[in-house]
Each structure stands twice: as C-alpha cells, then as structure tokens.
Scaffold this active site. Structure first.
Site, mmCIF file in Angstrom:
data_model
loop_
_atom_site.group_PDB
_atom_site.id
_atom_site.type_symbol
_atom_site.label_atom_id
_atom_site.label_comp_id
_atom_site.label_asym_id
_atom_site.label_seq_id
_atom_site.Cartn_x
_atom_site.Cartn_y
_atom_site.Cartn_z
ATOM 1 C CE LYS A 1 -0.780 0.401 5.003
ATOM 2 N NZ LYS A 1 -0.031 1.628 5.187
ATOM 3 C CB THR A 2 4.016 2.246 1.728
ATOM 4 O OG1 THR A 2 3.490 1.856 2.994
ATOM 5 C CG2 THR A 2 4.814 3.527 1.894
ATOM 6 C CG ASP B 1 -1.077 4.964 4.969
ATOM 7 O OD1 ASP B 1 -1.780 3.996 4.615
ATOM 8 O OD2 ASP B 1 0.114 4.846 5.336
ATOM 9 C CD GLU B 2 -1.991 1.967 8.413
ATOM 10 O OE1 GLU B 2 -3.046 1.311 8.466
ATOM 11 O OE2 GLU B 2 -0.871 1.440 8.330
ATOM 12 C CD GLN C 1 -3.138 -5.011 8.542
ATOM 13 O OE1 GLN C 1 -2.112 -4.862 9.174
ATOM 14 N NE2 GLN C 1 -3.163 -4.922 7.218
ATOM 15 N NE ARG D 1 1.694 -7.871 11.102
ATOM 16 C CZ ARG D 1 1.426 -7.066 10.084
ATOM 17 N NH1 ARG D 1 2.302 -6.165 9.699
ATOM 18 N NH2 ARG D 1 0.282 -7.159 9.442
#
Length: 696
Positions: free
Chosen positions: A31-32, A217-218, A248, A587
């Site tokens: 996504k970044t 973002d987020e 998340q 993770r």
C-alpha cells in the site's frame, strides 16, 4: 512514468485519480508503494500542481518515509507536497489562521506532561482530592471529549456522575487557562482547526481549493475529529483516496473508529473500491490461516489474501504444559533457527499483554540469547515493578536510602523534593539512615506505613505481602482510578509479579523476603543485552503493527489471554481481538509458531485455560501439531501437590529440608513454620506441609 512493476490492482489504484477511491489494502500488499506512486503519477502524468496535493498519515516516521520516497521519484518538486500527520496538518492550519482562531502569533503547544501539571494545579486550587479523582483519568476524559469534538458545553450533555461533574468543571477552567496562556494542547491541533473550518465557509473554501487531491493512509485508524476534517476538506472536489484495511483496525482504545472505512461508500455515493489482495510478504499457508481466522468476523468487507510465494512450511502448533514449558519450547526452537543461520533480528515473539514477556525474558537470559523488548521496558525495569521491588527492599532493609527515595512519594503523598533533601541532610548530620531520621509530618506517616508492612510480612506469605503492599501503599488504587490502557497494562504487570512470588514459594516452600530478593536480583540484571542490535524481538501484537519478520512466535493463545478476558462478553471487542490475531499472523514471512499452555500461572493465580478459539478457527491441514506436547499437556500440574495439608507440627519438632538440612521448628502460624537451621542458613520461614520438608 513506468508502472510495469505494479500488479493490475495496484496500477488501477494509482491511475484512478478523479473522484472518491477506497483502496482496501491487505497486509503486505504494497500500500505504501501505491500511495507514493499515486502522488508521483498525479504530478508527472496528470500535471497536478504539487501544492494542490495533501497526503495524510498517522506517524511522523511514516510521513517522513513517504516524503523521502516521493522526492526520490520526483526530485525537488516533491518538497512542495503537503505530506504530514493529522496533527502536523492541524498545526499548519493554526499557524495560518491564528488570529481567526483567537490566538496570538507566538502561541505554544503544551505536551502531555504540561497538560497534567495544569490539571493538577486546577484540582489543588479547588480542593479536589487526587486520591478520589485521579488526575490522569480526568486528563484522558478531556482528551477523549476533544477527539469526539465535544467542547465543555457539548460535554455537559453527557454528565451523569459526580466524576463527570468534576471533569466538566476542570475542562472549562483548563480551556480558559489554555486560552489565557495563548496555548493549545495536542488534541486542540485537531479540534480547533476543525471548529475554524466549520464556522468560516470562506476559510474552508480556500483550503478546499488548495488541496484538491487528498490521500489518507491507515484510514481505519481515524477518530471522529480526523474523519470530520477529511470529510470537510474533500467535500468540494471529492478527489479523495483513502487506503486502509478494516481487518487491521486494532486501536478502538485510542478512539479510532473502524466504521469510518466501512462507511466510506455511504459517505461518497459514487466511490470506487479497489482490493489489494496479493501479498508480497508471506507464504500461502500463513495467509490461508489468517484468512481462516478473520472470516469469522461479521462486521467487515470481505477480501482474501493470496500470494505467489509458494505454500511454504506448515504452521507449528505447540501446546505446552505450563508457562515455563511454553517459554522453553520457544527458546529451544529459536536456538534451532539460529543454528540454521537465521539472524536473530528476523525472529519475533508476540504476545497479547506486556506481562507475558517475563517468562520469555528469563528463558532467553538463562540461555544467553540476546533480545530486546519493543514498545515497553524489560519486565524488571518497568517503573511500576521497580517501585514494588523498592517497597519490598525497604521492608526488608530500612537502611536502604535509594529505595526510600524512590517510593517515599510514590504514589504522591505531598512529600516534595525539598522535604526529601532535608531528610538527607538530617541523616548525613546524624550519620543515620533517612528512615531513622524521619520524625514528623507526612514523612512520619510513610514511616509508619513501612512499619505496618514489615509487621504484616512476619506472618504471611510473599504473595500475600505483595497484595498487601499494593493495597496499603495506594499503588493499586491510583492505577485503577486512572482508567487508561497504560494504567491497565501496569496493573497487569504488578499482578504478574505475584506469579514470581507464588512460583518461588511453590518451588522452594520459602516465604523468606531475603532469599526472594536475592533470587530476583539474579534474573533482573539485563545490562549486557541493552545495546545489542541483532537480537530477538519481544513485543505485544499492538506494537508489531506494520512490521514483518521471517519467523514469528505467537504465545499465550488461550481463551482469556488471547482473546483477552475483557473482550469475552462484547462482540465488537471480540472482533477487534480477532483482527489483532490476524495482524499477528500476517507479520510472519516464512515460518509461524502458535504456542499456548494447558496450565499457567498468571497474575499469581493457577489457571487452566482452553486453547484460543482463534487456533480452532484455522483449518487443521495448515497446522503441524506437536504430538508429544499434546500428550504431555494431559498431565495437569496442581501446585497443591506440593503441600501436605494433613501434616501436623509442634514447637521443637525436628525437620529435614532438601537444601538447608536439619532444623528445629521455633515458630508456628496458620500457614507458616519458622525453622532454625544451622549456619550459614539460620532462620527460615517455610510453608506448612511443603514437600521440601520432612519431619524426623
């Protein structure tokens, strides 16, 4: 510009530049990269003025990384883009509109410590007892009100209790003082600019014209104030792109509202939604397990992570006998990985609460495997644990000036630095300890408290003594009154300390404070590992968000631990716990270990917890279950097996102890024997009927 390295969905997210866009980006889906490439595409391909772009993220670190990536792609023109956190953006609006907001140019931002000091000052002025009304709880309540956009007048509509009344009164005065001091607190950086935009259509229009393209973002982590600000700014052109993952969303305790991302398509009727489901991090086995868990949540947008990384190894599942067995299993598996040339910094151990780190720390210390605890301090180095140990040291040794200085005003008793310095002077002049030098005032009350604790120690177990210390000193009461996530964690750590005393008593039969303090001093010195960089990482799952490791161990996967006991009765909280488990699983890149214990001592109590529902939700075909561990786990260890409750004793009886040899009973209380052993052991207190002693 070259978009050939992007997959089809990433490319679509980058090139869909007009209108509202929701990008649901699964864990490890890049996504970044999509965000930074989209910013560059707007400028390089669409010819958008960099000054018309606003990119918002949550941390200074993330904003810095995004800025650096964009500048690397675009060159110096990237400096003109407004890439910042919500609070930094709020500060920009405040700087540009300070007069309209009622501030002078030289306004200041006060930090959380200054905010607490101001609240304490207001409470003192109005004779509000901090023991009855915790100042941190009041600060948290005011902060929460601001993030929900309630000024004092709006907050007054929700006042129901005496505590609420006090908060309202303090909130009013607090805001007046901030205004009088030409200051804002951290929460004002969101609330005040938003109030400005709501009340001044011309100012709002100017910012809407300036920032015609907005990226967030987020988005699942936005609170009410952040959500409203973005909604206002994007209302004119609706070129709003939000990126996030509803699976998340794990920060409801920070007032984050995951429904903001679920409701995006309701807020923007013509919104387009793009799913980023290809994962570039993990094996398909790990992703399939994560999908198995998260699909049990009802309140979500459905997506399914997949990867081209191959199937990978099965997930190892170990059900240990107890918490020590759990820690040793993980440590031994880590040793195997290290032997296979896996680097320590590519291994992480994740847990639900900070208190769970202690057994892992001790197991790693004892095998000389260097580690670091991220997002918290080492267990024995946490301030609340050091406070408790200082009380125990002072009870054992009144001459310990260092311990006295640490706790004489912890919790706050109105004994300031001047009083402490005065005590030090008197002690130096009279060549005595500070404890002996105490003769009056609040210091004398403290001295009497220690004497009371000392008297209690003589006829009670160590675990009972710890409980008594936490109650009588006010440490427990202060943390309970604070009502914050931080205070809850500190309380859990203090409760976990009772597991240490209980284990010490169960294993040795001893209730000796002296021996106990000696033992914990041997495991609490972690100086040698402090400066290591290539080390094993221990952290809570919350701290692990956004990180990745080749090998991940998730420990304590039991009902009541993960999911946490506080979530069991509330479906929304239970779904957040499941999202937290999803974060933990995703993770891992190459290997995942799921670990729990059949029988565990936690917070000083023996517990038998069933395996976590999250383990049961994973298809067994993805799990490599440790058969030996499961059969061993059927052996239930009951600490009562260490005690013969039928044993009877009388003064003068001779007993043999497995370590101290032959001794004579010189004192008997309800549950404790005082036994005189030969030199060098001397007098020891042993639990009645403990397996370590036998009558001669």
């Amino acid at each position: 510009m070259d978009l050939s390295t992007l997959n089809d969905m990433q490319k679509e997210a980058v090139t869909t530049t007009e209108g509202p866009l929701l990008v649901l980006a699964g864990a490890g889906s890049g996504k970044t990269r999509v965000l930074t490439t989209r910013v560059a595409y707007l400028i390089e391909h669409n010819g958008i003025n960099p000054k018309n772009i606003l990119a918002i993220t949550f941390t200074n670190k993330a904003a810095k990384e995004m800025k650096e990536r964009v500048i690397k792609m675009l060159g110096p023109v990237g400096y003109d883009i407004q890439i910042s956190t919500f609070h930094s953006f709020g500060l920009l609006i405040t700087k540009e509109n300070y007069e309209a907001m009622g501030y002078n140019k030289n306004f200041t931002i006060i930090d959380s410590d200054d905010a607490l000091s101001l609240i304490k000052k207001i409470m003192r002025e109005h004779d509000i007892d901090p023991k009855q009304y915790n100042y941190k709880a009041i600060r948290n309540q005011i902060s929460g009100a601001k993030n929900e956009l309630f000024n004092p007048e709006e907050y007054s509509r929700f006042v129901n209790t005496d505590f609420d009344e006090k908060v309202l009164m303090i909130y009013r005065i607090y805001q007046q003082r901030l205004r009088a001091n030409n200051s804002l607190d951290f929460d004002d950086l969101l609330m005040q600019p938003l109030m400005l935009l709501r009340k001044n259509p011309d100012v709002l229009k100017a910012y809407q014209e300036r920032f015609q393209y907005i990226l967030v973002d987020e988005y699942q982590d936005t609170n009410q104030a952040q959500y409203q600000m973005i909604k206002l700014l994007s209302a004119r052109y609706k070129n709003i792109c939000v990126v996030g993952d509803n699976d998340q969303a794990i920060y409801s305790w920070r007032q984050a509202d995951y429904r903001n991302i679920l409701n995006f398509e309701k807020d923007y009727k013509d919104a387009k939604t793009i799913m980023l489901e290809e994962n570039y991090r993990s094996t398909s086995t790990i992703l399939d397990a994560a999908n198995d868990v998260i699909k049990h949540n009802k309140d979500r947008k459905d997506k399914n992570l997949w990867t081209d990384h191959g199937e990978g190894n099965k997930i190892k599942y170990h059900r240990a006998m107890d918490e020590k067995d759990e820690a040793w299993y993980v440590t031994n598996e880590i040793k195997k990985l290290l032997k296979d040339n896996v680097t320590p910094d590519s291994i992480a151990v994740l847990y639900r609460t900070n208190a769970q780190s202690r057994n892992m720390e001790e197991a790693l210390l004892s095998t000389n495997i260097p580690y670091k605890v991220v997002g918290s301090f080492y267990f024995y180095n946490r301030s609340e644990i050091k406070d408790l140990i200082s009380y125990l040291k002072l009870i054992y040794n009144n001459q310990d000036d260092m311990s006295l200085i640490r706790v004489i005003n912890t919790p706050k008793r109105g004994i300031g630095t001047r009083s402490i310095a005065n005590l030090q002077d008197i002690a130096a002049q009279n060549k005595t300890s500070m404890f002996e030098a105490i003769s009056s005032g609040k210091e004398l009350e403290f001295k009497e408290l220690i004497k009371r604790l000392e008297a209690y120690r003589d006829n009670h177990s160590l675990t009972e003594l710890v409980d008594y210390v936490l109650e009588e000193t006010g440490i427990k009461r202060e943390l309970e009154a604070e009502k914050s996530i931080e205070s809850d964690a500190r309380l859990e750590n203090l409760e976990e300390f009772k597991s240490i005393t209980k284990s010490f008593e169960d294993e040795n039969g001893l209730v000796s404070l002296e021996d106990f303090l000696e033992q914990i001093s041997l495991v609490s010195d972690i100086e040698e590992h402090k400066n290591e960089t290539n080390v094993i990482t221990l952290m809570t799952v919350h701290s692990a968000k956004g990180l990745e490791f080749d090998y991940v161990f998730i420990i304590g996967l039991e009902e009541g631990i993960f999911p946490h006991k506080n979530s069991m009765e509330d479906n929304q909280q239970l779904e957040e716990e499941r999202r937290l488990c999803y974060v933990a699983i995703t993770r891992a890149k190459l290997g995942l270990y799921l670990v729990n214990a059949h029988h565990r001592m936690l917070y000083g109590m023996d517990q038998m917890n069933g395996e976590s529902r999250f383990v049961k939700e994973i298809n067994p075909k993805y799990l490599d279950k440790d058969k030996d561990a499961l059969s061993k786990s059927d052996v239930i260890i009951d600490m009562k097996d260490n005690i013969d409750e039928s044993a009877e004793y009388k003064l003068g009886d001779k007993v043999d102890h497995v370590i101290f040899g032959r001794g004579i009973i010189v004192g008997i209380d309800d549950s404790i024997l005082t036994i005189a052993f030969p030199h060098p052991y001397g007098i020891k207190k042993i639990i009645k009927g403990h397996k370590s002693i036998k009558k001669v």
